[in-house]
Design a protein around this motif. Structure first.
Motif, PDB file in Angstrom:
ATOM      1  N   THR A 121       0.811  -1.220   0.000  1.00  0.00           N
ATOM      2  CA  THR A 121       0.000   0.000   0.000  1.00  0.00           C
ATOM      3  C   THR A 121       0.845   1.272   0.000  1.00  0.00           C
ATOM      4  OG1 THR A 121      -0.139  -0.083   2.420  1.00  0.00           O
ATOM      5  CG2 THR A 121      -1.935  -1.106   1.169  1.00  0.00           C
ATOM      6  N   ALA A 122       2.156   1.133   0.085  1.00  0.00           N
ATOM      7  CA  ALA A 122       3.034   2.301   0.116  1.00  0.00           C
ATOM      8  C   ALA A 122       3.150   2.943  -1.257  1.00  0.00           C
ATOM      9  CB  ALA A 122       4.417   1.913   0.618  1.00  0.00           C
ATOM     10  N   GLN A 123       3.406   4.250  -1.258  1.00  0.00           N
ATOM     11  CA  GLN A 123       3.680   4.969  -2.499  1.00  0.00           C
ATOM     12  C   GLN A 123       5.104   4.714  -2.987  1.00  0.00           C
ATOM     13  OE1 GLN A 123       1.492   7.719  -4.120  1.00  0.00           O
ATOM     14  NE2 GLN A 123       0.166   6.132  -3.302  1.00  0.00           N
ATOM     15  N   GLY A 124       5.987   4.308  -2.068  1.00  0.00           N
ATOM     16  CA  GLY A 124       7.368   4.045  -2.432  1.00  0.00           C
ATOM     17  C   GLY A 124       8.137   3.551  -1.221  1.00  0.00           C
ATOM     18  N   LEU A 125       9.366   3.093  -1.483  1.00  0.00           N
ATOM     19  CA  LEU A 125      10.277   2.658  -0.426  1.00  0.00           C
ATOM     20  C   LEU A 125      11.491   3.570  -0.430  1.00  0.00           C
ATOM     21  CD1 LEU A 125      10.231  -1.208  -1.047  1.00  0.00           C
ATOM     22  CD2 LEU A 125       8.940   0.059   0.694  1.00  0.00           C
ATOM     23  N   LEU A 126      11.886   4.034   0.751  1.00  0.00           N
ATOM     24  CA  LEU A 126      13.057   4.894   0.888  1.00  0.00           C
ATOM     25  C   LEU A 126      14.180   4.079   1.523  1.00  0.00           C
ATOM     26  CD1 LEU A 126      13.193   8.586   1.977  1.00  0.00           C
ATOM     27  CD2 LEU A 126      14.791   6.935   2.979  1.00  0.00           C
ATOM     28  N   LEU A 127      15.346   4.075   0.880  1.00  0.00           N
ATOM     29  CA  LEU A 127      16.470   3.265   1.325  1.00  0.00           C
ATOM     30  C   LEU A 127      17.484   4.139   2.045  1.00  0.00           C
ATOM     31  CD1 LEU A 127      16.983   1.250  -1.987  1.00  0.00           C
ATOM     32  CD2 LEU A 127      15.303   0.880  -0.164  1.00  0.00           C
ATOM     33  N   ASP A 128      17.715   3.835   3.334  1.00  0.00           N
ATOM     34  CA  ASP A 128      18.650   4.591   4.165  1.00  0.00           C
ATOM     35  C   ASP A 128      19.595   3.599   4.832  1.00  0.00           C
ATOM     36  OD1 ASP A 128      19.869   6.709   5.435  1.00  0.00           O
ATOM     37  OD2 ASP A 128      18.232   7.107   6.833  1.00  0.00           O
ATOM     38  N   LYS A 129      20.693   4.091   5.383  1.00  0.00           N
ATOM     39  CA  LYS A 129      21.657   3.211   6.051  1.00  0.00           C
ATOM     40  C   LYS A 129      21.140   2.787   7.420  1.00  0.00           C
ATOM     41  CE  LYS A 129      26.363   2.899   7.858  1.00  0.00           C
ATOM     42  NZ  LYS A 129      26.616   1.559   7.329  1.00  0.00           N
ATOM     43  N   ARG A 130      21.292   1.524   7.712  1.00  0.00           N
ATOM     44  CA  ARG A 130      20.929   1.025   9.043  1.00  0.00           C
ATOM     45  C   ARG A 130      21.943   1.536  10.061  1.00  0.00           C
ATOM     46  NH1 ARG A 130      17.909  -2.667  11.444  1.00  0.00           N
ATOM     47  NH2 ARG A 130      17.103  -3.443   9.458  1.00  0.00           N
ATOM     48  N   ASP A 131      21.404   2.100  11.146  1.00  0.00           N
ATOM     49  CA  ASP A 131      22.219   2.554  12.264  1.00  0.00           C
ATOM     50  C   ASP A 131      21.448   2.227  13.528  1.00  0.00           C
ATOM     51  OD1 ASP A 131      23.455   4.024  14.353  1.00  0.00           O
ATOM     52  OD2 ASP A 131      24.265   5.461  12.909  1.00  0.00           O
ATOM     53  N   ALA A 132      21.995   1.351  14.364  1.00  0.00           N
ATOM     54  CA  ALA A 132      21.280   0.885  15.550  1.00  0.00           C
ATOM     55  C   ALA A 132      20.993   2.003  16.534  1.00  0.00           C
ATOM     56  CB  ALA A 132      22.084  -0.217  16.245  1.00  0.00           C
ATOM     57  N   GLN A 133      21.743   3.117  16.415  1.00  0.00           N
ATOM     58  CA  GLN A 133      21.593   4.199  17.385  1.00  0.00           C
ATOM     59  C   GLN A 133      20.778   5.381  16.866  1.00  0.00           C
ATOM     60  OE1 GLN A 133      22.802   3.567  20.427  1.00  0.00           O
ATOM     61  NE2 GLN A 133      23.527   1.622  19.579  1.00  0.00           N
ATOM     62  N   VAL A 134      20.482   5.373  15.575  1.00  0.00           N
ATOM     63  CA  VAL A 134      19.887   6.564  14.970  1.00  0.00           C
ATOM     64  C   VAL A 134      18.636   6.208  14.184  1.00  0.00           C
ATOM     65  CG1 VAL A 134      20.239   8.479  13.358  1.00  0.00           C
ATOM     66  CG2 VAL A 134      22.134   7.695  14.811  1.00  0.00           C
ATOM     67  N   PHE A 135      17.551   6.938  14.438  1.00  0.00           N
ATOM     68  CA  PHE A 135      16.351   6.884  13.619  1.00  0.00           C
ATOM     69  C   PHE A 135      16.134   8.265  12.993  1.00  0.00           C
ATOM     70  CE2 PHE A 135      15.331   3.253  16.325  1.00  0.00           C
ATOM     71  CZ  PHE A 135      14.738   2.386  15.428  1.00  0.00           C
ATOM     72  N   GLY A 136      15.299   8.289  11.950  1.00  0.00           N
ATOM     73  CA  GLY A 136      14.941   9.573  11.362  1.00  0.00           C
ATOM     74  C   GLY A 136      15.962  10.112  10.397  1.00  0.00           C
ATOM     75  N   GLY A 137      16.837   9.238   9.870  1.00  0.00           N
ATOM     76  CA  GLY A 137      17.867   9.662   8.925  1.00  0.00           C
ATOM     77  C   GLY A 137      19.240   9.488   9.532  1.00  0.00           C
ATOM     78  N   SER A 138      20.044   8.611   8.970  1.00  0.00           N
ATOM     79  CA  SER A 138      21.335   8.298   9.583  1.00  0.00           C
ATOM     80  C   SER A 138      22.413   9.325   9.250  1.00  0.00           C
ATOM     81  CB  SER A 138      21.803   6.917   9.108  1.00  0.00           C
ATOM     82  OG  SER A 138      22.161   6.946   7.737  1.00  0.00           O
ATOM     83  N   GLY A 139      22.331   9.927   8.043  1.00  0.00           N
ATOM     84  CA  GLY A 139      23.400  10.816   7.607  1.00  0.00           C
ATOM     85  C   GLY A 139      24.624  10.074   7.107  1.00  0.00           C
ATOM     86  N   HIS A 140      24.555   8.733   7.040  1.00  0.00           N
ATOM     87  CA  HIS A 140      25.685   7.924   6.592  1.00  0.00           C
ATOM     88  C   HIS A 140      25.296   7.156   5.335  1.00  0.00           C
ATOM     89  CE1 HIS A 140      27.746   8.853  10.305  1.00  0.00           C
ATOM     90  NE2 HIS A 140      26.706   8.444  10.989  1.00  0.00           N
ATOM     91  N   SER A 141      26.264   6.993   4.449  1.00  0.00           N
ATOM     92  CA  SER A 141      25.984   6.271   3.202  1.00  0.00           C
ATOM     93  C   SER A 141      26.156   4.775   3.408  1.00  0.00           C
ATOM     94  CB  SER A 141      26.903   6.762   2.089  1.00  0.00           C
ATOM     95  OG  SER A 141      28.257   6.491   2.413  1.00  0.00           O
ATOM     96  N   PHE A 142      25.571   4.008   2.510  1.00  0.00           N
ATOM     97  CA  PHE A 142      25.754   2.561   2.505  1.00  0.00           C
ATOM     98  C   PHE A 142      26.206   2.147   1.110  1.00  0.00           C
ATOM     99  CE2 PHE A 142      21.370   3.529   1.501  1.00  0.00           C
ATOM    100  CZ  PHE A 142      21.040   2.674   0.458  1.00  0.00           C
ATOM    101  N   ALA A 143      26.428   0.877   0.925  1.00  0.00           N
ATOM    102  CA  ALA A 143      26.933   0.398  -0.368  1.00  0.00           C
ATOM    103  C   ALA A 143      25.815   0.441  -1.403  1.00  0.00           C
ATOM    104  CB  ALA A 143      27.480  -1.018  -0.223  1.00  0.00           C
ATOM    105  N   TRP A 144      25.810   1.472  -2.255  1.00  0.00           N
ATOM    106  CA  TRP A 144      24.776   1.591  -3.277  1.00  0.00           C
ATOM    107  C   TRP A 144      24.924   0.473  -4.302  1.00  0.00           C
ATOM    108  CZ3 TRP A 144      27.572   6.704  -3.422  1.00  0.00           C
ATOM    109  CH2 TRP A 144      27.094   7.558  -2.424  1.00  0.00           C
ATOM    110  N   TRP A 145      23.814   0.152  -4.938  1.00  0.00           N
ATOM    111  CA  TRP A 145      23.837  -0.823  -6.025  1.00  0.00           C
ATOM    112  C   TRP A 145      22.769  -0.432  -7.031  1.00  0.00           C
ATOM    113  CZ3 TRP A 145      20.966  -1.556  -1.655  1.00  0.00           C
ATOM    114  CH2 TRP A 145      19.686  -2.113  -1.789  1.00  0.00           C
ATOM    115  N   ARG A 146      22.847  -1.022  -8.205  1.00  0.00           N
ATOM    116  CA  ARG A 146      21.866  -0.717  -9.247  1.00  0.00           C
ATOM    117  C   ARG A 146      20.509  -1.245  -8.800  1.00  0.00           C
ATOM    118  NH1 ARG A 146      21.950   0.622 -14.699  1.00  0.00           N
ATOM    119  NH2 ARG A 146      23.795   1.783 -14.033  1.00  0.00           N
ATOM    120  N   LEU A 147      19.595  -0.348  -8.550  1.00  0.00           N
ATOM    121  CA  LEU A 147      18.284  -0.740  -8.044  1.00  0.00           C
ATOM    122  C   LEU A 147      17.453  -1.366  -9.157  1.00  0.00           C
ATOM    123  CD1 LEU A 147      17.544   2.447  -5.910  1.00  0.00           C
ATOM    124  CD2 LEU A 147      18.343   0.227  -5.097  1.00  0.00           C
ATOM    125  N   PRO A 148      16.581  -2.302  -8.810  1.00  0.00           N
ATOM    126  CA  PRO A 148      15.753  -2.941  -9.840  1.00  0.00           C
ATOM    127  C   PRO A 148      14.804  -1.928 -10.471  1.00  0.00           C
ATOM    128  CG  PRO A 148      15.009  -3.560  -7.642  1.00  0.00           C
ATOM    129  CD  PRO A 148      16.305  -2.848  -7.462  1.00  0.00           C
TER     130      PRO A 148
END
Length: 209
Positions: A121-148
């Motif tokens: 039911t979502a309009q889209g999915l937003l991909l952010d870096k997992r950070d166990a200590q931070v919610f609401g936007g990590s500010g850190h990059s992760f290993a990007w890949w060619r999205l489907p």
């Protein structure tokens, strides 16, 4: 590639909202999460929203909120879209009679189809870096890949983006949109005009290449 959309998140003032809109942002994000340094009050949000021009999407960001809090915000703030950044279940996200996007907190490449199916039911999915200590936007990059490109759901790239890396991220991942907050700031919650302008120009330039 379709025209790339750009969201400037963590807006905390009328001046920064107008700056983002003037620079060509498609959407601005307001954080309704008190632990965040970019949190806004309902009164502050209303002032910001009233100052925006038409055709800029107004997004409200929540992290594991009580339903009553979301409803209180929606009762007085004219939000177009909700963004859920925590562990919210699909039924919760869909209950507020507003379109929503769901944030996935990742470390790198993964199969997104189960998440698409779970949050159908979502309009889209937003991909952010997992950070166990931070919610609401990590500010850190992760290993990007060619999205489907055949997921049949818009994918929004976030996490550690800034003017100097957004073109590379867009060229590799080919997302529907990009989302930035700390990467265009002078300090938490205070945006920089030049960074916003460069970010949008470079993101769109890459997307059109």
């Amino acid at each position: 590639m379709p025209v790339l959309r750009v969201k400037i998140c963590g807006i905390t003032s009328v001046a920064d909202a107008q700056l983002a809109a003037a620079a060509g942002a498609d959407a601005i994000g307001l954080v309704f999460y008190p632990p965040s340094p970019r949190n806004v009050t309902i009164a502050g949000a209303r002032e910001i929203l009233a100052a925006l021009p038409p055709f800029v999407t107004r997004v409200g960001l929540f992290v594991n909120p009580e339903a009553a809090w979301v409803e209180e915000v929606l009762a007085t703030c004219a939000l177009d879209l909700l963004q859920f950044h925590g562990d919210e279940e699909p039924g919760f996200c869909a209950r507020f009679q507003r379109p929503y996007i769901k944030v996935l907190r990742l470390t790198g490449e993964m199969d997104l189809r189960p998440w698409r199916d779970r949050y159908a039911t979502a309009q889209g999915l937003l991909l952010d870096k997992r950070d166990a200590q931070v919610f609401g936007g990590s500010g850190h990059s992760f290993a990007w890949w060619r999205l489907p490109q055949d997921l049949c759901m818009p994918l929004i790239l976030a996490g550690g983006l800034h003017p100097d890396n957004v073109a590379a991220a867009v060229n590799l991942a080919r997302p529907y949109a990009v989302d930035v907050s700390s990467g265009v700031e002078i300090s938490p919650g205070r945006k920089d005009r030049g960074k916003i302008e460069r970010f949008i120009a470079r993101a769109r330039g890459a997307g059109e290449a």
